[in-house]
Every structure is written in structure tokens, then in C-alpha cells.
Design a protein around this motif. Structure first.
Motif, PDB file in Angstrom:
ATOM      1  N   TRP A  92      40.801  48.419  52.030  1.00  0.00           N
ATOM      2  CA  TRP A  92      40.665  48.769  50.602  1.00  0.00           C
ATOM      3  C   TRP A  92      39.783  47.762  49.875  1.00  0.00           C
ATOM      4  N   LEU A  93      39.885  46.476  50.214  1.00  0.00           N
ATOM      5  CA  LEU A  93      39.052  45.467  49.578  1.00  0.00           C
ATOM      6  C   LEU A  93      37.587  45.579  50.004  1.00  0.00           C
ATOM      7  N   PHE A 108      39.385  38.938  47.191  1.00  0.00           N
ATOM      8  CA  PHE A 108      40.017  38.568  48.458  1.00  0.00           C
ATOM      9  C   PHE A 108      40.970  37.378  48.267  1.00  0.00           C
ATOM     10  N   TYR A 109      40.575  36.436  47.411  1.00  0.00           N
ATOM     11  CA  TYR A 109      41.433  35.273  47.166  1.00  0.00           C
ATOM     12  C   TYR A 109      42.746  35.684  46.502  1.00  0.00           C
ATOM     13  N   ILE A 110      42.679  36.587  45.543  1.00  0.00           N
ATOM     14  CA  ILE A 110      43.901  37.042  44.866  1.00  0.00           C
ATOM     15  C   ILE A 110      44.823  37.765  45.848  1.00  0.00           C
ATOM     16  N   PHE A 111      44.244  38.597  46.716  1.00  0.00           N
ATOM     17  CA  PHE A 111      45.052  39.347  47.678  1.00  0.00           C
ATOM     18  C   PHE A 111      45.802  38.410  48.628  1.00  0.00           C
ATOM     19  N   PHE A 112      45.093  37.492  49.233  1.00  0.00           N
ATOM     20  CA  PHE A 112      45.745  36.591  50.186  1.00  0.00           C
ATOM     21  C   PHE A 112      46.605  35.533  49.489  1.00  0.00           C
ATOM     22  N   THR A 113      46.280  35.217  48.240  1.00  0.00           N
ATOM     23  CA  THR A 113      47.141  34.296  47.491  1.00  0.00           C
ATOM     24  C   THR A 113      48.486  34.930  47.198  1.00  0.00           C
ATOM     25  N   MET A 114      48.495  36.210  46.880  1.00  0.00           N
ATOM     26  CA  MET A 114      49.762  36.907  46.664  1.00  0.00           C
ATOM     27  C   MET A 114      50.611  36.919  47.934  1.00  0.00           C
ATOM     28  N   LEU A 115      49.967  37.182  49.075  1.00  0.00           N
ATOM     29  CA  LEU A 115      50.708  37.166  50.333  1.00  0.00           C
ATOM     30  C   LEU A 115      51.239  35.762  50.648  1.00  0.00           C
ATOM     31  N   SER A 116      50.406  34.760  50.507  1.00  0.00           N
ATOM     32  CA  SER A 116      50.818  33.389  50.816  1.00  0.00           C
ATOM     33  C   SER A 116      51.897  32.902  49.855  1.00  0.00           C
ATOM     34  N   THR A 117      51.778  33.256  48.576  1.00  0.00           N
ATOM     35  CA  THR A 117      52.792  32.839  47.601  1.00  0.00           C
ATOM     36  C   THR A 117      54.132  33.503  47.885  1.00  0.00           C
ATOM     37  N   THR A 118      54.101  34.753  48.324  1.00  0.00           N
ATOM     38  CA  THR A 118      55.346  35.442  48.686  1.00  0.00           C
ATOM     39  C   THR A 118      56.024  34.757  49.868  1.00  0.00           C
TER      40      THR A 118
END
Length: 767
Positions: free
Chosen positions: A457-458, A598-608
Motif C-alpha cells: 500500500w505504501l 514509511f517512517y510513520i508506518f514502521f514507527t507505529m509498529l515499533s512503538t506498539t
């Protein structure tokens, strides 16, 4: 000359007593009286032992126990009663020894009105023709409204004759002119020494009905010898308290947990420090300290004098209990020794193995290694902590209770943790296949529906944003390849998933719930290593772009960041630098949205993932810090957790007018002691009588200090640093750094010595 009924005080002595009474008016007096002396009828005469605690405007008299004058017999001349008191005082806390010394406080005489009225009642029955005005009534019994004054005088006269008159020729029944009863030769010598070297009080006990149907024997202070002067009793506050007992109750001024608060870091003003240096007008801390030592003083004094009677059990019952306890001690020591051997073998294997391999394991499983070391040390040190020094024999009940709570905190915490681990471990062992099935479904769903579809999607047009196609495809292909490689590796390792679940369950059964929880943190980080790696790579690109754009923006404004002084300084750039900056600024700015998505997407995953690890870390700290022993004791014995004191007033003071000319000293009337005694049996003056009560802490107040200590190591800047790291692309903290139990050094002793230590610990734990 001993005082005899009919004698009168000289006028100068009455005036001196009046001056001393005025001094006593300026100094409040509080008499702390044990409750068991009030509920039961005392002996006709007894001595009481305790402490005098004198402050600026008050005098506290704490009564710990009573002894009969017959117990202080000439047989104690060999052991010296002063040495007994000195030995008892030496067992008290040092702070109490500095404040006061335990001693004989005075003498108490019980009420005699019951016997007098019984005789008078027999006389009334023999003479039924007597008028109502000649019939006698007893204090505490409902009085007749037609009672005349001469009937009261008759009662007072006979009571006074029984208490203060020399009715026999025996010298021991004589009294001194102050009103004190002359005791036997040895006891009288002790009384004279106490009067010369300290204080002495004379107390009368009478029966009254207060807040209950049963009569209570309320003491009233008749007079006092204070520093060589005879003082009349004025403004006396009688406080009835229950003897503090180990395992039951004690008194405390402060609220529960307030002593564990960390002191404030700000500096106090000078006027506050000067105020703290001034002596307290009401020193209740010293009084509460003495009250908590009354039971120890009573027991020690009884043991020294040979009057303490312990509870006697049947011989065969005590032998059976002792045998069972010995068997249990041997069994527990054997099981603990087997565990000790296993832990020592594992520790030596890891210590003498490959240092590189051990270093890698400690880094990969950091949380697990730390919690395993803590739990292993707890398993090793439990006999040392349980053995202690016999807190139940300490003189101060408050100190003993708090020390016992600290002693039982670790073993109860470990026991509850192991119980929870056994429950979770058995549940996992029973449902291994179901657990593995659901884990595979969750992993497959996250990999296919979240990671892969999210990257695809990205690479298109996410949320309508027009991205750079080449950069989006490059970042997307890198992410998809990393996800595919890691998913393939996980597919081959999934065959060992059942063994991992079984090992997780066994670790919970053996070590407790905190070990599998810490292992879940480490395994979650290993299972999401590809996500964390991609987040680190993209965050590096994002942060470099942000820093480059910020530097170029300062270039256009003629500014330069000074890292030494942490400020912006003016700087003259050349034309070539401006041209190069303009050429770099435009593509970086246009590529920033693609990198940001891409940074926001993986930041959300890492923060979770980080949030889940932090929640598990907090749960581990809560399990380590929860005071299970205190919670269970609070539900069973709430009185062991006092949180302040209060006074329940059961009798207010009343006035009484003495016969004659009061305190002026009328030679035609009876003496001052006789008039006060007559007024006493009329029912006045009544002192202020209070019951010492305690507030008790709730479960929330008990566990709150322990839970506050969990977040003691958390920095206040954790939230701002987390937000700044997310916005700037810098490294964000992955752990909350909650507090854990201190790591103790590893124990290295022989197996036999450890077995003996465990057995002695179990035997000493017997109450």
C-alpha cells in the motif's frame, strides 16, 4: 511519725501543699493506664511499674505492669530489685533508655466502698425502723433522692477509716502524713529511695459504669511526690490503652507508609529549621515509644521475678507438634538443597563456558538473565532472611512488626509468584497444541495482512499522497525482502514452537511467573527483529533528511549552529555555498514525504512492540513489589497496620467542693487528704478519662509505597524524550527502567552447611 486518723496538717504544710498545687496546675499530667487493670477488679493494694516522661508543660506517666508488695519480698534482697529493673531497662530500645528509665511509679489502693456498704446494709437489715435518711447508698448504684448529707458523711467517714486510718496496731497498716500507705520493711525502703531519687504517686481505684453495664475500675491520682515535693492531683488526664502485643497490635503516630517517603530535595527556609530545633510542647512520640514497649517490660519483669506463667501444653501434644515440625524442617531443607545443587551446577556451567557465547546470550536475553539471577539469589538467600534474629522477642512491638513484615516480604512474594507460575505453566502444558496453533495464526496474520499489505500500500498512493515512485519502490522492495526472509526463517523454526511453549511452562513452574514473562519480552524482540531493523534503517534516513534540511534552512538565513555554546551564531556564507545548498535543499524536501510515510508506518509498529514490552516489564515489577504478606495480614489482622491515634472521651471532668475551707487549711476540719478522699467517694472530682484508639490503614495505603518505588527509577524526561525521538527520528527508549529487587551476590557454601541453614530457618520460623 506516721499519719493517723484524726491528725491535722500544720498550717505551713498546708500552705506549701497549696503552692505545689499551683505548680502542678501549670504542668498537665497524663496517666496512661492498661485496659486489663480497668476491666478486672484489682487487688486491695499493688505497685505499678513504668516510665516518667517529662516535657516542657506536661508529665506523662506510663504504667506498664503491676506487682504486689508481697512479691517484692525479702527473698529479693539477694538479687536486688534495682538490678532487676536495671536489667529490664537494658533490654529496652536505646532511644527509650535515653528518655526515661523504667522504675516503680507508685502505689495504688483499691476502692473499699463495697465492703463498707455490705456492713452498713447488714446493719440496715437488722434495724428496719431506721428512716430513709439513715440508709446508705453505694457509688455506682442508683441513689435515692431523699438521701441526706449526714448519710454521705457516714459513708465517707467509714471509707476513710478503712483506707487511711490505722485500724490495727500493726505498723504495716500505718500511713504517712502525705497519705501514702506504709509498706513492709523492704518495700518501704524501695519507696523511700524512689521518692528521694525520683517521683512517687499515690492512686486510688474505684468502680464506675462507663459506656457499658459492667463496672470499670477507674484510677484517680490522689497525690504525687515530684522532685521532693508533695503535689496534689489537678488537671489529670486518664488515658486507658490496650497493651500492644506482638502479632496483634501496636500504636503509631504517623500514617502507614509515610516513613518510607523520600525527603524533599528543596532547601528548607531558615525559620523552618529553627522551628524544628525547638522542643515539642506535646511529645507523643516518646509516649508511643514507651507504650509499644510495655508488653516487653511486663514479660521481662515477670521472668526476672519468677511470676511469669507461660502457657503450659500437654506433654504429648507438644512432643507431637515438635516431631511434625522437625520432620517438615528436614523435608523442606532437603528440597531446598536439591534446588541449591541444581542452581550451583548451572551457574558453574555458564561461568566456565565460552565467554563469547555467554556474552551473546546475556545480550539477547537480557531481561530473562536478570530476572533469573534475581530469582536464583532469592532461592538461595531465603533461609538467611527467614532465620533473622527473633523479631518476636524484640522489646518494641512496632519495630518487631515492621521487621517481621520486611522478613516475610521476600518469601511471600516468591511463594505467590511461584504459585502463579505453576497455574500458568500447567495451563500451558495442558494446551500446548492449541497455544502453538493460535501463535502461528497470529504471526501469519500480522505478516501477511499487516506487514506485506502495508508495504504494498505504501508503494502506491497511500491516502492520496503523491510519493516519489522510485524511492517508494526501493524502500518497499527492501522491506518486502526482509519480511520474506524472516518469515521463511520463522517457518523452519515453527517446528520447535511446541518445545518453546513447554520450556516456557516449565520455567514458570520452577522459577515463577516473572521468568516466563521476562522470556516473552526477549522472544518478542527476537520475533520482531526484522521490524525493528527496518524501523532503524528508515528512521536513520528520516533523521538525516531532517538534519540536512535544518542545516540548509539555517544556511539561507545566514546562521550556523554552535555545538560548543549550544546556540545559533551569525555566519557569512559564500555564493558557491548558497548555490550548492539550493541544489540539495529542493530534492531533499521533495523526497521527505515518501520517507516520512514509511517512517510513520514502521514507527507505529515499533512503538506498539515497545509498548507491549513496557507493559510486561511493569507487570514483572508489580509482581516483585506487591507485598502479599502485608495484604494477607491486613485482611486477617488489620490492627497490625495502625495509621495514627485518636482519643475517645468517655468521662468529662467534674468539680467537687471540699468540706471545710478548701485548700486554706482549717485546723478545725479534717486534713486535706481526708477531705479529698471523702470527695472521691462522693463521685468527684472526676478526671478526664479517654480511651486510646488507632486508625488503621487500608490495603491501598499499604501497597501504595511499594508501587511508588516501582517508578522511582523512571526519569521525568521519559515522555518528552520519547516524543522528541519520534518526531526527529532519533533513537527512542525501549524500556521504562522500572525498579526491581536488588541483585544479591551469589552464595557459595557447602551443601551440608546449606542444608543445616535451611533446617534452622524453618525451625526458627515456628511461632
Amino acid at each position: 511519725m506516721p499519719y493517723r486518723h484524726g491528725d491535722c496538717y500544720p498550717s505551713w504544710q498546708t500552705a506549701n501543699s497549696y503552692v505545689c498545687d499551683l505548680k502542678m496546675l501549670r504542668k498537665k499530667c497524663r496517666l496512661w493506664w492498661p485496659e486489663q487493670l480497668v476491666s478486672s477488679q484489682p487487688n486491695s493494694s499493688f505497685l505499678f511499674v513504668g516510665w516518667y516522661i517529662c516535657s516542657i508543660n506536661s508529665l506523662d506517666i506510663i504504667v506498664a505492669t503491676t506487682i504486689s508488695p508481697h512479691e517484692i519480698s525479702p527473698c529479693l534482697l539477694q538479687s536486688n530489685f534495682q538490678e532487676i529493673l536495671h536489667a529490664v531497662n537494658g533490654a529496652m530500645p536505646l532511644r527509650l533508655q535515653e528518655l526515661s528509665t523504667i522504675s516503680v511509679l507508685g502505689h495504688c489502693t483499691a476502692d473499699c466502698t463495697g465492703e463498707v456498704l455490705k456492713v452498713m446494709g447488714n446493719q440496715n437489715n437488722d434495724s428496719p425502723r431506721k428512716s430513709n435518711s439513715e440508709r446508705l447508698q453505694c457509688p455506682g448504684v442508683e441513689e435515692n433522692s431523699s438521701l441526706k448529707t449526714h448519710s454521705d458523711d457516714r459513708v465517707n467517714q467509714q471509707c476513710h477509716q478503712k483506707l487511711f486510718a490505722d485500724t490495727t496496731a500493726d505498723e504495716n497498716c500505718a500511713r504517712w502524713n502525705c497519705g501514702c500507705k506504709k509498706l513492709d520493711q523492704f518495700t518501704e525502703h524501695q519507696r523511700q529511695s524512689f521518692i528521694r531519687n525520683g517521683n512517687w504517686i499515690q492512686v486510688l481505684c474505684k468502680s464506675e459504669r462507663m459506656l457499658c453495664k459492667e463496672p470499670r475500675w477507674i484510677p484517680e491520682l490522689h497525690h504525687m511526690h515530684l522532685n521532693g515535693e508533695t503535689l496534689s492531683a489537678h488537671d489529670v488526664h486518664l488515658i486507658i490503652y490496650e497493651l500492644p502485643t506482638y502479632g496483634r497490635n501496636h500504636f503509631s503516630l504517623s500514617s502507614w507508609g509515610s516513613s518510607e517517603h523520600v525527603g524533599s530535595s528543596f532547601r528548607k527556609p531558615n525559620w523552618v529549621n529553627e522551628l524544628d530545633k525547638k522542643p515539642m510542647l506535646l511529645d507523643l512520640d516518646s509516649v508511643v515509644l514507651a507504650l509499644n514497649c510495655t508488653m516487653a517490660a511486663k514479660v521481662l519483669l515477670g521472668q526476672r521475678m519468677g511470676t511469669f506463667d507461660p502457657v503450659i501444653h500437654l506433654f504429648w501434644i507438644s512432643t507431637l507438634v515438635s516431631t511434625i515440625w522437625q520432620t517438615m524442617a528436614v523435608l523442606v531443607a532437603s528440597v531446598a538443597t536439591v534446588r541449591y545443587i541444581l542452581l550451583q551446577s548451572l551457574y558453574r556451567f555458564l561461568s566456565y563456558g565460552s565467554e563469547t557465547f555467554f556474552f551473546i546470550l546475556s545480550k539477547m536475553f537480557a531481561h530473562t538473565c536478570k530476572n533469573v539471577h534475581i530469582r536464583s539469589c532469592q532461592f538461595l538467600y531465603w533461609p538467611v532472611i527467614l532465620q533473622g534474629t527473633g523479631f518476636s522477642s524484640q522489646s518494641n512491638v512496632e519495630y518487631a512488626h515492621r521487621a517481621a513484615l520486611r522478613k516475610h516480604f521476600m518469601w511471600s512474594n516468591v511463594a505467590m509468584d511461584v504459585i502463579f507460575g505453576i497455574i500458568i505453566g500447567l495451563a500451558l502444558l495442558v494446551n500446548v497444541e492449541a497455544v502453538c496453533f493460535w501463535i502461528l495464526i497470529v504471526v501469519r496474520g500480522i505478516t501477511d495482512n499487516l506487514l506485506r499489505l502495508g508495504c504494498v500500500w505504501l508503494m502506491g498512493v497511500p491516502a492520496g499522497f503523491k510519493l516519489n515512485t522510485e524511492l517508494a519502490e526501493l524502500l518497499g522492495m527492501i522491506s518486502l525482502n526482509a519480511i520474506q526472509i524472516f518469515s521463511t526463517l520463522c517457518f523452519f523454526l515453527s517446528t520447535y514452537l511446541s518445545y518453546f511453549v513447554e520450556g516456557l511452562a516449565l520455567s514458570g513452574i520452577v522459577f515463577g511467573l516473572t521468568i516466563p514473562a521476562a522470556l516473552c519480552i526477549d522472544m518478542l524482540k527476537l520475533a520482531t527483529l526484522h521490524v525493528l531493523t527496518l524501523h532503524w534503517l528508515i528512521s536513520f534516513l528520516y533523521s538525516q533528511q531532517i538534519q540536512a534540511l535544518a542545516s540548509l534552512w539555517r544556511l539561507f538565513r545566514g546562521r550556523k549552529w554552535n555545538p560548543l555554546r549550544q546556540r545559533l551564531d551569525s555566519y557569512d556564507y559564500t555564493v558557491e555555498q548558497h548555490v550548492v545548498g539550493s541544489l540539495l535543499f529542493t530534492p531533499l524536501l521533495l523526497l521527505l514525504p515518501t520517507t516520512s510515510v514509511f517512517y510513520i508506518f514502521f514507527t507505529m509498529l515499533s512503538t506498539t512492540i515497545t509498548f507491549i514490552c513496557i507493559m510486561i516489564e511493569i507487570a514483572i515489577s508489580v509482581l516483585h513489589a506487591t507485598p502479599f504478606a502485608e495484604i494477607l495480614l491486613c485482611m486477617a489482622r488489620r490492627r497490625r497496620f495502625p495509621s495514627g491515634i485518636w482519643f475517645e472521651i468517655i468521662s468529662s471532668p467534674t468539680a467537687c467542693t471540699y468540706a471545710g475551707n478548701g485548700l486554706s487549711g482549717d485546723p478545725q476540719s479534717s486534713d486535706l487528704g481526708a477531705r479529698k478522699t471523702a470527695c472521691f467517694f462522693k463521685g468527684g472530682p472526676k478526671p478526664l478519662v479517654s480511651l486510646l484508639r488507632s486508625n488503621y490503614a487500608t490495603i491501598g495505603k499499604i501497597i501504595a509505597p511499594h508501587y511508588r518505588n516501582i517508578f522511582r527509577g523512571v526519569r521525568p524526561s521519559f515522555g518528552p524524550s520519547l516524543a522528541y525521538g519520534i518526531l526527529s527520528g532519533q533513537r527512542i527508549p525501549s524500556t521504562l527502567q522500572t525498579s526491581l529487587p536488588p541483585i544479591m551476590p551469589w552464595m557459595n557454601i557447602s551443601f551440608r552447611e546449606y542444608w543445616r541453614l535451611c533446617r534452622d530457618a524453618v525451625l526458627s520460623f515456628r511461632l
